[in-house]
Design an enzyme around this catalytic site. Sequence first.
Site, PDB file in Angstrom:
ATOM      1  N   CYS A  24      31.709   5.974 -42.619  1.00 27.04           N
ATOM      2  CA  CYS A  24      33.086   5.465 -42.757  1.00 27.04           C
ATOM      3  C   CYS A  24      34.060   6.608 -42.499  1.00 27.04           C
ATOM      4  CB  CYS A  24      33.297   4.876 -44.146  1.00 27.04           C
ATOM      5  SG  CYS A  24      35.020   4.441 -44.462  1.00 27.04           S
ATOM      6  N   CYS A  26      36.334   7.450 -45.476  1.00 24.72           N
ATOM      7  CA  CYS A  26      35.624   8.188 -46.534  1.00 24.72           C
ATOM      8  C   CYS A  26      35.514   9.660 -46.141  1.00 24.72           C
ATOM      9  CB  CYS A  26      34.239   7.601 -46.770  1.00 24.72           C
ATOM     10  SG  CYS A  26      34.240   6.116 -47.807  1.00 24.72           S
ATOM     11  N   ASP A  86      49.197   8.576 -39.565  1.00 23.02           N
ATOM     12  CA  ASP A  86      48.340   7.833 -38.641  1.00 23.02           C
ATOM     13  C   ASP A  86      48.219   8.629 -37.335  1.00 23.02           C
ATOM     14  OD1 ASP A  86      47.582   4.490 -38.397  1.00 23.02           O
ATOM     15  OD2 ASP A  86      47.533   5.731 -36.578  1.00 23.02           O
ATOM     16  N   HIS A  98      35.300   3.802 -51.631  1.00 22.01           N
ATOM     17  CA  HIS A  98      35.125   2.931 -50.460  1.00 22.01           C
ATOM     18  C   HIS A  98      35.289   1.469 -50.870  1.00 22.01           C
ATOM     19  CE1 HIS A  98      33.917   1.733 -46.460  1.00 22.01           C
ATOM     20  NE2 HIS A  98      33.197   0.788 -47.044  1.00 22.01           N
ATOM     21  N   ASN A 124      46.067  -4.656 -43.093  1.00 19.76           N
ATOM     22  CA  ASN A 124      45.330  -5.615 -42.282  1.00 19.76           C
ATOM     23  C   ASN A 124      43.983  -5.874 -42.945  1.00 19.76           C
ATOM     24  OD1 ASN A 124      47.328  -5.802 -40.229  1.00 19.76           O
ATOM     25  ND2 ASN A 124      46.643  -3.836 -39.426  1.00 19.76           N
ATOM     26  N   HIS A 150      37.856   0.287 -44.335  1.00 19.53           N
ATOM     27  CA  HIS A 150      38.099   0.974 -45.604  1.00 19.53           C
ATOM     28  C   HIS A 150      39.554   0.662 -45.932  1.00 19.53           C
ATOM     29  CE1 HIS A 150      37.574   4.817 -48.221  1.00 19.53           C
ATOM     30  NE2 HIS A 150      38.828   4.384 -48.436  1.00 19.53           N
ATOM     31  N   HIS A 154      43.240   0.275 -46.527  1.00 19.27           N
ATOM     32  CA  HIS A 154      44.341   1.206 -46.288  1.00 19.27           C
ATOM     33  C   HIS A 154      45.650   0.443 -46.200  1.00 19.27           C
ATOM     34  CE1 HIS A 154      42.546   0.076 -42.416  1.00 19.27           C
ATOM     35  NE2 HIS A 154      43.751   0.142 -41.886  1.00 19.27           N
ATOM     36  N   HIS A 156      49.384   0.726 -44.556  1.00 21.66           N
ATOM     37  CA  HIS A 156      50.266   1.374 -43.594  1.00 21.66           C
ATOM     38  C   HIS A 156      51.668   1.429 -44.211  1.00 21.66           C
ATOM     39  CE1 HIS A 156      47.604   0.611 -39.948  1.00 21.66           C
ATOM     40  NE2 HIS A 156      47.130  -0.292 -40.769  1.00 21.66           N
TER      41      HIS A 156
HETATM   42  P1  5GP Z   1      43.907  -1.007 -38.964  1.00 18.65           P
HETATM   43  O1  5GP Z   1      43.987  -1.464 -37.549  1.00 18.65           O
HETATM   44  O2  5GP Z   1      42.485  -0.978 -39.470  1.00 18.65           O
HETATM   45  O3  5GP Z   1      44.843  -1.707 -39.897  1.00 18.65           O
HETATM   46  O4  5GP Z   1      44.440   0.482 -38.957  1.00 18.65           O
HETATM   47  C1  5GP Z   1      43.646   1.600 -38.750  1.00 18.65           C
HETATM   48  C2  5GP Z   1      44.582   2.726 -38.441  1.00 18.65           C
HETATM   49  O5  5GP Z   1      43.870   3.932 -38.573  1.00 18.65           O
HETATM   50  C3  5GP Z   1      45.148   2.699 -37.018  1.00 18.65           C
HETATM   51  O6  5GP Z   1      46.562   2.666 -37.078  1.00 18.65           O
HETATM   52  C4  5GP Z   1      44.609   3.987 -36.399  1.00 18.65           C
HETATM   53  O7  5GP Z   1      45.526   4.611 -35.531  1.00 18.65           O
HETATM   54  C5  5GP Z   1      44.303   4.835 -37.618  1.00 18.65           C
HETATM   55  N1  5GP Z   1      43.216   5.776 -37.450  1.00 18.65           N
HETATM   56  C6  5GP Z   1      41.966   5.509 -36.968  1.00 18.65           C
HETATM   57  N2  5GP Z   1      41.213   6.615 -36.979  1.00 18.65           N
HETATM   58  C7  5GP Z   1      41.998   7.608 -37.473  1.00 18.65           C
HETATM   59  C8  5GP Z   1      41.756   8.995 -37.732  1.00 18.65           C
HETATM   60  O8  5GP Z   1      40.671   9.548 -37.513  1.00 18.65           O
HETATM   61  N3  5GP Z   1      42.800   9.719 -38.237  1.00 18.65           N
HETATM   62  C9  5GP Z   1      44.001   9.136 -38.522  1.00 18.65           C
HETATM   63  N4  5GP Z   1      44.957   9.937 -39.030  1.00 18.65           N
HETATM   64  N5  5GP Z   1      44.260   7.840 -38.288  1.00 18.65           N
HETATM   65  C10 5GP Z   1      43.259   7.084 -37.789  1.00 18.65           C
HETATM   66 ZN    ZN Z   2      35.085   4.324 -46.679  1.00 18.19          ZN
END
Ligand code: 5GP
Ligand code: ZN
Length: 112
Positions: free
Chosen positions: A3, A6, A29, A45, A85, A96, A98, A100
């Site tokens: 993950c 994580c 992000d 997690h 999301n 995992h 999160h 925004h």
């Molecule tokens: P989701 O689409 O799952 O709601 O959002 C995942 C977010 O994680 C995306 O906006 C993506 O740009 C961000 N993200 C994915 N991998 C990484 C990473 O390794 N580092 C950072 N800082 N953001 C990440």
């Molecule tokens: Zn995780």
Amino acid sequence: MDCIFCKIAEGVIPSNKVYEDEYCLAFHDINPQTPIHVLVIPKAHIVSADEVTVENSAFVTKIFEAIPTIAKQAGLVGGYRIISNCGEDACQSVKHLHFHLMGGKKLPEQMG
Ligand code: 5GP
Ligand code: ZN
């Protein structure tokens, strides 16, 4: 477990950190969709909001207690949007939980 968030929480993968405490980590992000785009993750997690339970909901509470501080530290002075999301239809890409925090400009009323 493989993950990425994580690994970020453990410091194995680096992040541009905004805030950290015992329960959560906030970082910028990697692919910002607004001028300021911060992610807040629990240090446990939890797959998504759909997996919040009586046993793990303290992480969510602690995140929301920290959000005003995180927003200030990120420079979200004019307000911000909180998005989580959850699952396929919402296009959750990282499994995992999160949140925004998005802002740094006047955001459109509609998400489209
Ligand atoms: P989701 O689409 O799952 O709601 O959002 C995942 C977010 O994680 C995306 O906006 C993506 O740009 C961000 N993200 C994915 N991998 C990484 C990473 O390794 N580092 C950072 N800082 N953001 C990440
Ligand atoms: Zn995780």
